[in-house]
Structures are given as structure tokens and as C-alpha cells.
Scaffold this active site. Structure first.
Site, PDB file in Angstrom:
ATOM      1  N   ASP A 133      24.529 -17.664  11.079  1.00  0.00           N
ATOM      2  CA  ASP A 133      25.599 -16.517  11.068  1.00  0.00           C
ATOM      3  C   ASP A 133      25.752 -15.513  12.275  1.00  0.00           C
ATOM      4  OD1 ASP A 133      27.016 -17.963   9.160  1.00  0.00           O
ATOM      5  OD2 ASP A 133      26.102 -16.567   7.765  1.00  0.00           O
ATOM      6  N   TYR A 177      37.857 -25.090  -2.028  1.00  0.00           N
ATOM      7  CA  TYR A 177      37.395 -25.805  -0.818  1.00  0.00           C
ATOM      8  C   TYR A 177      36.023 -26.193  -0.766  1.00  0.00           C
ATOM      9  CZ  TYR A 177      41.343 -22.786   1.041  1.00  0.00           C
ATOM     10  OH  TYR A 177      42.257 -22.179   0.985  1.00  0.00           O
ATOM     11  N   ARG A 218      33.428  -3.868   1.896  1.00  0.00           N
ATOM     12  CA  ARG A 218      34.466  -3.807   1.436  1.00  0.00           C
ATOM     13  C   ARG A 218      34.481  -3.332  -0.288  1.00  0.00           C
ATOM     14  NH1 ARG A 218      34.469 -10.967   1.592  1.00  0.00           N
ATOM     15  NH2 ARG A 218      34.126 -11.017   4.574  1.00  0.00           N
ATOM     16  N   VAL A 274      29.164 -11.734   6.952  1.00  0.00           N
ATOM     17  CA  VAL A 274      28.152 -10.768   7.434  1.00  0.00           C
ATOM     18  C   VAL A 274      28.021 -10.833   8.698  1.00  0.00           C
ATOM     19  CG1 VAL A 274      25.627 -12.345   8.271  1.00  0.00           C
ATOM     20  CG2 VAL A 274      26.900 -12.723   6.179  1.00  0.00           C
ATOM     21  N   ALA A 276      31.666 -12.095  12.008  1.00  0.00           N
ATOM     22  CA  ALA A 276      33.142 -11.580  11.768  1.00  0.00           C
ATOM     23  C   ALA A 276      33.455 -12.865  10.566  1.00  0.00           C
ATOM     24  CB  ALA A 276      33.946 -12.398  13.252  1.00  0.00           C
ATOM     25  N   PHE A 278      35.986 -15.779   8.932  1.00  0.00           N
ATOM     26  CA  PHE A 278      36.178 -17.132   9.007  1.00  0.00           C
ATOM     27  C   PHE A 278      37.689 -16.769   9.025  1.00  0.00           C
ATOM     28  CE2 PHE A 278      31.660 -19.380   8.931  1.00  0.00           C
ATOM     29  CZ  PHE A 278      31.938 -18.810  10.395  1.00  0.00           C
TER      30      PHE A 278
END
Length: 392
Positions: A133, A177, A218, A274, A276, A278
Site C-alpha cells: 500500500d 466483494y 474519517r 492507508v 489513496a 480505491f
């Protein structure tokens, strides 16, 4: 008694000179002037990319390769390989070879898919591709060494490449997913269909976020949602590192939500994880307005997306988030225009062909800096194409 013409003119002049009655100003002309002005300036300075191929991003390739214009020697490459900062690949006579070790096989497979797509047009070369990452080459490192990474900040010399997740190897999210995010071409189709089912006027005007706590940045949005759920609907979900409710700020983890179901909402939030995130590119295709928090972390396509043109920029500490949400609610037409520009950019300039094109241009330009002829290493296996998956 009727007023004369001159008296009427004086009366009108007097009314024009009087200060406005408090609370009667147009919101877009006063209360929200700072934001409106920022949007107008951004649009004035914006030069849309009209190129039908990936040349929109050529400046990123040039900038990333600048530290290596003095050449990459065999000795330098041997040192890079020795340090195990990524997976070593070789391209020789239009065949792809790789060392046996790969920390994340599905990520390597996603990278290899794109290289194999263009390998018939690539010269001989070798490179080290980091599938972790985090980037590996801080700018204080001397000399800079060539490592390919999917994401970085401006404090790193890593060479950005389109992430493996455009094909496969993205984070697994159970149960929605289980194989991980991938197949950008198929995801695009699903999101476009969902966006058509949820046009702007039908979307829920509550701001929306679902995701795991990969970064404490966040937290403020989650806490704001608990305080004002009509303004923001934001909850933490579980990820592989989840151990207790402490990892979801003292509340039970929310259920994971398909990305196509995000399209029901007008305002969607994107945070770094961690590195950018996705999800960023996916959110635009909902036709929703993207609120992008922070500007530190980059992928190769980020520089072409402009704040106030394609998305709403939000301070990392979210100190301005309530005001921004009030602004877009009070200026719905402006918000919709930004959402449409963001969606159109991703639709037009981040197609699967653009990803393949970027890989080809990046590797072709990179190969020019190798100052030696590449020879195949013993024990390296040839990588061949896999069977194509036709659905998610």
C-alpha cells in the site's frame, strides 16, 4: 398629489443608496460568495483535456521520471532488487519474467494483466514494482531509486502506475466483494446503470459514507453523523483488522454496502485509507457530488481532477464540512454541475483503454533511461496471460 419626474428620479436614487435589509440578500451573492468565487476562479483556470487517449496524463509520467533522467545503471538496478522493495520484473523479447516471490499474488496478477496487454510493443527492460500500500522512496533518500508504486504523496520519488485494482486484487469486502475490488470495465457499466436509475432529482440529499476505519481522519464524519443524522449518514464497517467495537468508535459495525447502492445519494465522501482510496474513481460514476477529504495522497489520474471543478475539496480535519454541505444544499444547480463534470471526466478519460495506454507510455518512457542491456536472470519464470473473467 402626484410626484414630478425629477422627484421620482431622486426617490429611486435614494432607494438604491439605502443599505439592504438584513436577511434579504441573495444567498449565492453574499453568504456563499466565497465558495461561488472559488468555483468561478477554478473554472476560469481550468483547461479541459480534449485528447481522446491517455495523453491527458503525460505530464505525470514526465514528472515521475524526472529524478532518473541521469540514467539507471545496472549497478543501481541490482541494488534496488537486493533491497526487496518490490517485485522484480523483466521484459525480454516481448516476454514477461518475474522473480518467484510476490507478497500479494492477486495484486501482482493485476499488474501483470496490463503489462501483458501491451508487451508486444514494449522494448526490453526491467523494473521493480511495489504492490504494498505504501510508497518506498522518500525524497530524502539519495540517490533516488526507481520503484513503481500505485500511490504516493509529494514527499516521495516513487513512479506511479495504475493500480492492480483496475483489473483484480483490490481489498476483499465480505460478503459483497469476496474476491476483492477489480474489473474496472465491468464496474463502470454497473455504476452507469445505477446512476441512470438514480438521477440527480431522485437522489437522497443526506451526505453518505460507508467504510472501515483505515484512517482516524474519517472519525469526525462518523461523529457528526451520530450528532446530526439528517445531515450525514456515515458509519464504520468491519475490515480484516477489526477486533472490537473500539475499531468502530464504540458502536456495532454497519453492514457493507455495494458501491452501486451509493448512487442513491447526492453527496458521497472519499477519504484516504492507508494510502489513496480505491473508491474515489467509482464514486464519480454515480453522478453524485464527491466530497474529497484532504489532498495529500495521489494516484496517477488525480492531478487532472480539479477541486471545485470536478469535486468539493474538504479540509483534512473536516472543520469546514458542515458549511460545505449547507452550501451545496442551498445551491443545488451549482452542485449538480460539479457532479456532472466529475462524472464526465471519469467516463471520458479513465476508460480501460486509458489504463492500458498509460501502462504502455509509462514503461516505454521508463525504458529509455536504462543505460544497459537487460539479461534474463536465472530462476525467473515466464508470466503468461490468464483466462478472462467476463463478470464480477
Amino acid at each position: 398629489m402626484e410626484l414630478g419626474v425629477s422627484s421620482q428620479l431622486w426617490l429611486w436614487l435614494l432607494l438604491l443608496l439605502l443599505p439592504p435589509v438584513p436577511g434579504r440578500e441573495k444567498e449565492s451573492g453574499s453568504k456563499w460568495k466565497v465558495f461561488i468565487d472559488q468555483i468561478n476562479r477554478a473554472l476560469e483556470n481550468y483547461e479541459p483535456c480534449s485528447s481522446p487517449n491517455c495523453s491527458c496524463y503525460h505530464g505525470v509520467i514526465e514528472e515521475d521520471l524526472t529524478p532518473f533522467r541521469g540514467g539507471i545503471s545496472r549497478k543501481m538496478m541490482a541494488e534496488v532488487v537486493r533491497r526487496k522493495l518490490g517485485t522484480h520484473y523483466q521484459i525480454i523479447k516481448n516476454r514477461l519474467y518475474r522473480e518467484s516471490d510476490c507478497m500479494f499474488p492477486s495484486r501482482c496478477s493485476g499488474v501483470e494483466h496490463f503489462i501483458l496487454e501491451v508487451i508486444g510493443r514494449l522494448p526490453d527492460m526491467e523494473m521493480v514494482i511495489n504492490v504494498r500500500d505504501y510508497p518506498q522512496v522518500p525524497k530524502w533518500m539519495e540517490p533516488a531509486i526507481p520503484i513503481f508504486s500505485f500511490s504516493k504523496t509529494l514527499e516521495y520519488h516513487d513512479i506511479m502506475y495504475p493500480a492492480w485494482t483496475f483489473w483484480e486484487g483490490g481489498p476483499a469486502v465480505w460478503p459483497i466483494y469476496p474476491m476483492g475490488l477489480g474489473r474496472w470495465d465491468l464496474f463502470r457499466e454497473d455504476l452507469v446503470r445505477s446512476a441512470a436509475q438514480w438521477p440527480w432529482k431522485k437522489k437522497n440529499s443526506t451526505a453518505y459514507f460507508r467504510g472501515s476505519r483505515t484512517s482516524p481522519e474519517r472519525d469526525p464524519l462518523i461523529l457528526l453523523s451520530r450528532k446530526n443524522p439528517k445531515l450525514v449518514d456515515a458509519e464504520y464497517t468491519k475490515n480484516q483488522a477489526w477486533k472490537s467495537m473500539k475499531d468502530t468508535l464504540g458502536k456495532p459495525a454497519a453492514k457493507d454496502v455495494h458501491l452501486v447502492d451509493h448512487c442513491k445519494y447526492k453527496y458521497l465522501f472519499n477519504f484516504r485509507g492507508v494510502a489513496a482510496s480505491f473508491r474515489f474513481k467509482h464514486l464519480f460514476l454515480c453522478g453524485s457530488l464527491v466530497f474529497h477529504v484532504g489532498d495529500e495522497w495521489l494516484e496517477f489520474f488525480y492531478p487532472q481532477l480539479k477541486p471545485w471543478v470536478h469535486y468539493i475539496p474538504v479540509k483534512t480535519d473536516l472543520s469546514n464540512v458542515q458549511e460545505l454541505l449547507q452550501f451545496v444544499k442551498a445551491n443545488d444547480d451549482v452542485a449538480q454541475e460539479i457532479a456532472e463534470r466529475g462524472s464526465q471526466f471519469i467516463l471520458n478519460h479513465l476508460k480501460m483503454d486509458d489504463i492500458t495506454c498509460y501502462w504502455e507510455n509509462l514503461l516505454t518512457e521508463y525504458s529509455k533511461f536504462l543505460s544497459y542491456n537487460v539479461t534474463r536472470r536465472k530462476g525467473y519464470d515466464q508470466i503468461v496471460p490468464k483466462i478472462l473473467k467476463i463478470e464480477l
